[in-house]
Design an enzyme around this catalytic site. Structure first.
Site, PDB file in Angstrom:
ATOM      1  N   CYS A  57      16.668  23.048  99.700  1.00 35.73           N
ATOM      2  CA  CYS A  57      17.018  24.456  99.468  1.00 35.73           C
ATOM      3  C   CYS A  57      15.843  25.198  98.846  1.00 35.73           C
ATOM      4  CB  CYS A  57      18.226  24.533  98.540  1.00 35.73           C
ATOM      5  SG  CYS A  57      18.609  26.221  98.026  1.00 35.73           S
ATOM      6  N   CYS A  71      27.334  37.824 101.729  1.00 32.87           N
ATOM      7  CA  CYS A  71      26.933  36.640 100.969  1.00 32.87           C
ATOM      8  C   CYS A  71      26.282  37.122  99.675  1.00 32.87           C
ATOM      9  CB  CYS A  71      25.955  35.829 101.815  1.00 32.87           C
ATOM     10  SG  CYS A  71      25.314  34.389 100.965  1.00 32.87           S
ATOM     11  N   GLU A 130      18.882  39.021  96.075  1.00 30.10           N
ATOM     12  CA  GLU A 130      19.099  39.279  97.499  1.00 30.10           C
ATOM     13  C   GLU A 130      20.560  39.095  97.887  1.00 30.10           C
ATOM     14  OE1 GLU A 130      14.805  38.563  99.491  1.00 30.10           O
ATOM     15  OE2 GLU A 130      16.018  36.792  99.206  1.00 30.10           O
ATOM     16  N   GLY A 147      21.786  30.698  93.556  1.00 26.09           N
ATOM     17  CA  GLY A 147      22.398  30.242  92.313  1.00 26.09           C
ATOM     18  C   GLY A 147      23.645  29.411  92.478  1.00 26.09           C
ATOM     19  N   GLU A 148      24.032  28.774  91.368  1.00 27.69           N
ATOM     20  CA  GLU A 148      25.224  27.920  91.330  1.00 27.69           C
ATOM     21  C   GLU A 148      26.326  28.688  90.586  1.00 27.69           C
ATOM     22  OE1 GLU A 148      26.662  24.990  92.447  1.00 27.69           O
ATOM     23  OE2 GLU A 148      28.221  25.868  91.221  1.00 27.69           O
ATOM     24  N   CYS A 171      20.967  30.692 105.200  1.00 33.22           N
ATOM     25  CA  CYS A 171      21.234  29.834 104.038  1.00 33.22           C
ATOM     26  C   CYS A 171      19.962  29.168 103.541  1.00 33.22           C
ATOM     27  CB  CYS A 171      22.155  28.671 104.412  1.00 33.22           C
ATOM     28  SG  CYS A 171      23.736  29.151 104.989  1.00 33.22           S
ATOM     29  N   CYS A 221      18.132  21.135  94.609  1.00 35.04           N
ATOM     30  CA  CYS A 221      18.465  20.461  95.870  1.00 35.04           C
ATOM     31  C   CYS A 221      17.208  20.462  96.743  1.00 35.04           C
ATOM     32  CB  CYS A 221      19.630  21.160  96.556  1.00 35.04           C
ATOM     33  SG  CYS A 221      21.083  21.206  95.480  1.00 35.04           S
ATOM     34  N   CYS A 230      17.815  29.091  90.374  1.00 31.42           N
ATOM     35  CA  CYS A 230      18.870  28.072  90.204  1.00 31.42           C
ATOM     36  C   CYS A 230      18.308  26.963  89.327  1.00 31.42           C
ATOM     37  CB  CYS A 230      19.263  27.515  91.581  1.00 31.42           C
ATOM     38  SG  CYS A 230      20.748  26.477  91.543  1.00 31.42           S
ATOM     39  N   SER A 272      29.335  21.763  98.689  1.00 33.46           N
ATOM     40  CA  SER A 272      28.095  21.385  99.385  1.00 33.46           C
ATOM     41  C   SER A 272      27.964  19.870  99.310  1.00 33.46           C
ATOM     42  CB  SER A 272      26.899  22.059  98.708  1.00 33.46           C
ATOM     43  OG  SER A 272      26.995  23.451  98.865  1.00 33.46           O
TER      44      SER A 272
END
Ligand code: SAH
Ligand code: SF4
Length: 405
Positions: A147, A133, A120, A205-206, A379, A144, A140, A259
């Site tokens: 999230c 974005c 996405e 994702g990171e 987010c 967290c 991921c 973050s």
């Protein structure tokens, strides 16, 4: 002695299927040079051909070799047979009442065994800018607790081409290429200029766990002869992969967002479990060493506002103390709830009180206004809608199988 057997006639190589053709999107100049050399472009014209291709791909945004009119027809045919400049399939496009757009894109995947994957990408128009974005991974590995993406296991890293393709698709759909107009009803920034003026790597994702793809993708986005986004308008957000932060600054050189979300290790361990490996002090040390850090190039600290968890005046004061000496701004993100999440967003007054304390200490503390919540594009909400889509698909499939029984 019998006559030597004749060589069997060589069968012409079967043409590559669309999936087998290597996509040129996402290759840097060295990669394009190799791709052109492989189809026999002579050494002396490689440079010129690479710059022509680069221009077609990233300045004009064409998605078809046939449109590359200054490249000889024969060469275009060779390129067409071996390579692709195709876009991923747009599985869904949703437009929020506030102009935010979310695309669900399907990539065919690489290699014969690869399964298609979906990702996405979100576009957020503002008065004076349009922010895209982009996602860097599917799912991921980090978990967290606030999230939604964190509840979804990592499927795989995206390739550089798949990251760049998110930018190209957005510009296709917005009509953001020379000589193209936006489709009717598109809300774009009023200030004129590029519709996609800023990029944030804040989707799924990171990014620092996929450095080898994120780096070339962002360097392509920032290339002055191509997509041409200034590095100041590209922000990479990380949950705090400390050993990669310095490299990101030295080798990519875009703006950094961290973050943070908590000012004590015990709480951050819970919210951002990566903190157990790289605690707050180590993270802030890495920030202080971020190459190019200055008042003109500040670090953004993201801080999600969770009611009764991390949002007291004491937390705000501790935040100011922790970041002393780091040129910074603090982006307060009202928590975006998702089905099954155990947190609530802080009250608006509490968020404003928190912002005020930080602001009085001399730091900008904008409160990010939630955008596209109606299409689950805010987010931390990414992927939820596509999961639902799949649930619907599954139901349809079950119904179909049922009716055949
Ligand atoms: N993995 C990277 C980048 C993607 S997340 C990172 O963690 O930085 C982008 C931002 O959205 C991060 O600051 C993340 O903490 C925040 N975020 C995640 N879930 C959220 C939610 N439900 N509400 C508000 N912000 C959220
Ligand atoms: Fe991954 Fe970022 Fe979500 Fe954490 S906040 S789970 S690092 S996407």
């Amino acid at each position: 002695m019998s006559a030597p057997a004749k060589n069997p006639p060589i069968a012409p190589a079967a043409p590559l299927s669309a999936e087998e053709r290597l996509s040129l999107v996402g290759l840097d100049r060295a990669g394009l040079t190799a791709a052109l050399a492989a189809v026999g472009v002579p050494e002396k014209s490689l440079r010129m051909r690479v710059s022509q291709l680069w221009n077609w791909l990233y300045v004009r945004g064409v998605d078809d070799f046939g449109a590359m009119t200054n490249i000889a027809r024969d060469l275009r045919g060779e390129l067409e047979a071996r390579y692709a400049v195709r876009r991923p399939q747009i599985v869904a496009e949703q437009v929020s009442g506030d102009g935010t757009r979310k695309w669900l894109l399907r990539f065919p995947g690489a290699g014969p065994m690869a399964r298609p994957v979906e990702v996405e990408t979100v576009y957020i128009p503002d008065d004076n800018r349009g922010t895209l974005c982009v996602s860097s991974q599917i799912g991921c590995t980090l978990t967290c607790s606030f999230c939604h993406t964190g509840t979804q296991a990592l499927v795989r890293n995206l390739t550089a081409g798949e990251i760049v393709a998110q930018i190209l698709v957005a510009r296709d759909r917005l009509g953001d290429w020379p000589d193209r107009a936006p489709p009717d009803g598109t809300i774009v920034p009023r200030a004129g200029g590029r519709f996609v003026s800023n990029i944030v790597v804040m989707g799924m994702g990171e990014p620092l766990y996929n450095f080898d793809a994120v780096k070339p993708a962002l360097l392509i986005a920032a290339d002055g002869e191509g997509l041409g986004l200034s590095k100041r308008r590209i922000t990479l957000s990380t949950s705090g992969v400390v050993p990669m932060i310095e490299r990101a600054g030295a080798e990519i050189g875009v703006m950094l967002a961290i973050s943070l979300h908590a000012v004590r290790d015990d709480l951050r361990n819970e919210l951002v479990p990566l903190n157990k490996r790289y605690p707050i002090a180590a993270l802030l040390d890495a920030c202080r060493r971020y190459p190019g850090l200055s008042n003109a190039k500040r670090i953004t600290f993201e801080y999600v506002m969770l009611n009764g968890v991390n949002d007291t005046a004491a937390d705000a004061r501790e935040l100011v103390r922790l970041i002393a000496g780091i040129p910074a701004k603090i982006n307060l993100i009202p928590f975006n709830p998702w089905p099954g999440s155990s947190y609530e967003c802080s009250d608006w007054e509490q968020i404003e009180r928190f912002a005020e304390i930080i602001n009085r200490a001399g730091y900008a503390s904008p409160i990010r206004s939630p955008r596209g919540r109606d299409i689950l594009a805010a987010c931390g909400q990414l992927k939820s809608e596509s999961e639902r889509l799949r649930a619907r698909e599954r139901l349809a499939l079950q119904a179909m199988i049922g009716s055949e029984d």
